[in-house]
Write an enzyme that holds these catalytic residues in place. Sequence first.
Site, short mmCIF file in Angstrom:
data_model
loop_
_atom_site.label_atom_id
_atom_site.label_comp_id
_atom_site.label_asym_id
_atom_site.label_seq_id
_atom_site.Cartn_x
_atom_site.Cartn_y
_atom_site.Cartn_z
N GLU A 165 16.96 -19.65 51.91
CA GLU A 165 17.05 -19.86 50.47
C GLU A 165 18.40 -20.48 50.14
O GLU A 165 19.45 -19.95 50.54
CB GLU A 165 16.88 -18.55 49.71
CG GLU A 165 17.25 -18.60 48.23
CD GLU A 165 16.53 -19.69 47.46
OE1 GLU A 165 17.22 -20.44 46.73
OE2 GLU A 165 15.29 -19.81 47.59
N HIS A 176 7.32 -27.48 35.11
CA HIS A 176 6.20 -27.25 36.00
C HIS A 176 5.93 -28.49 36.86
O HIS A 176 4.79 -28.97 36.93
CB HIS A 176 4.93 -26.92 35.20
CG HIS A 176 5.05 -25.72 34.33
ND1 HIS A 176 4.25 -25.53 33.20
CD2 HIS A 176 5.86 -24.63 34.40
CE1 HIS A 176 4.57 -24.39 32.63
NE2 HIS A 176 5.55 -23.83 33.33
#
Length: 572
Positions: free
Chosen positions: A99, A512
């Site tokens: 990450e 999105h």
Amino acid sequence: MFETENASPAVKLALLEERLLSAALSPDDFLTEAAEAGVPRAEALDAAARFLAIAANQSRLRQTLKSSYDYIVIGSGASGSVVASRLAQRTDAQVLLLESGGSDLQPGVLIPETWFYNQTGPFDWNLAGEPAVSVNNRQVVQAAGRVLGGSTSINGMVWARGHRNDFEDWAQLSGDAEWGYDHVLDIYRRIEDWRGTPDPARRGRGGEVFVQPAPDPHPIAPAFLKAAEALGIPTFADQNGVMQEGGGGGAITNVRIRDGMRLNTTASYLYPVMDRPNLTVLTDAHVVRLVMRGKGAAGVEFDWQGERRRIDASSETIVCAGALQTPKILMLSGIGDRKDLQRFGIDSTADLPGVGRNLMDHPIIGAGLWEAHEPIPPRNNAAEANLFAKSVPDLPTPDLHLWLIEVPYLSEVTGRHAVPNSWSISPGLARPESRGSLRLKSADPRDAPEINANMLSHPRDLAALRAAMKLARDIGNSEEMKPFVKREILPGPLDDEALDNLIRDGAMSMHHPVGTARMGQDDMSVVDAQLRVHGVGKLRVADGSIMPLISTGNTQAPCVIIGERMAEILTR
């Protein structure tokens, strides 16, 4: 900005857990401060045991990094957390999760009402699209999470499953019925812990993903739904039940909030398994490129703790970095349009011109604003009611998505109209026709990609949003909303040209982005139905970038489904 004094005990406990993980707090002090925060002792003891085990395990694993793992998962967002968790639970394989961001146990992540401050904040990649005529030459911000949990740590916490037709389209385009609605519905029932009106045919109980209708919503939210109903739009007890199988409707928003705290995929999927000896999680690990060997992926090169490192993957590398970072990683690794890569001296491994193309996003228009007689304190995620509708009646699937937002929700242009005690109805487009693209700016992995979103570039999108703006006005100025309206500020009675200009000025991203490594069977697809990258061995993509068509509504839940499908494929 992020006041923790009045935060819920759940938030205060999570902040103490972060201090326990980082060894900034002793176990005894943890229990003392948890008691002062109002956390029951049994709950505090359980949390201390879990997070001390996680801290000890992850510290040991990070100090003894292997040169090779069975699986490397890149990205800990809505899909990556799921893939890593399922692999660790269902196999004895050694799994490495990388990450780029840091800890998610931070006030800005955990406190629900202030989620919008995370955009352009320290947990965001801070990206923006190129100036575009279609949005009056503005640069539209593209928020994407750079933190454990990815965008599930900075989004609006909405759980929107998508419409039945979305998944039927995916199944048809991929050639695999397991992407269809029936199988996806089975997954939703298995993973959800639904705490609303029971619907055994469509909703599950006891799974990892706690979901509920926004609890104790502000009275303006049910008033918004009553106004919609008066206009002929049906309302439902659940936005994700039968409503997503028909022609639209409105409901109180399904949220990923519990006891006044955000629930991201880290909370639901990662922390429960981070004490396992076969899952290593590295934060602040910035992926540079995939290491290629012939026509296959051998491993990953990344920066961590001030060093450039390489670790191999003996079975598979799964890229789950999101629709803005995944194509960038692929292109830096020689996977993409050969001619584009040659501009930066990147050797081509797989000539896949679809990498970075087919960018889709949900526009939302910050140009619906009303002033109230008195303050409207936001509750939950401040967006407690929403509806889906059709811009024209003969569409098979609703294409409009309107939000009641309990604060002024405006663009950098329309923001000048904000006044105290104001709130918004913000129209969005659930099924846009416009398509954009993403390209490299250089071969430097630290450079942001060039994002050409082309928002509102298709004439049908603008026409649909005109209808959405009219619907927003009809609701905002209705009899049912009068108790909350002193005056309408935006948009007012504008003619077509002026309204189009306001739409372009108010256009924002719902954040999105999807589609930039789409699943399919044609020459512009990037992955197949098993999420294998075409022509590249031992490499798969599992995140929103694989969507051949954008889902109807917020994309968090469908991205979790993508992660679950990837795990099914890998662990059969």
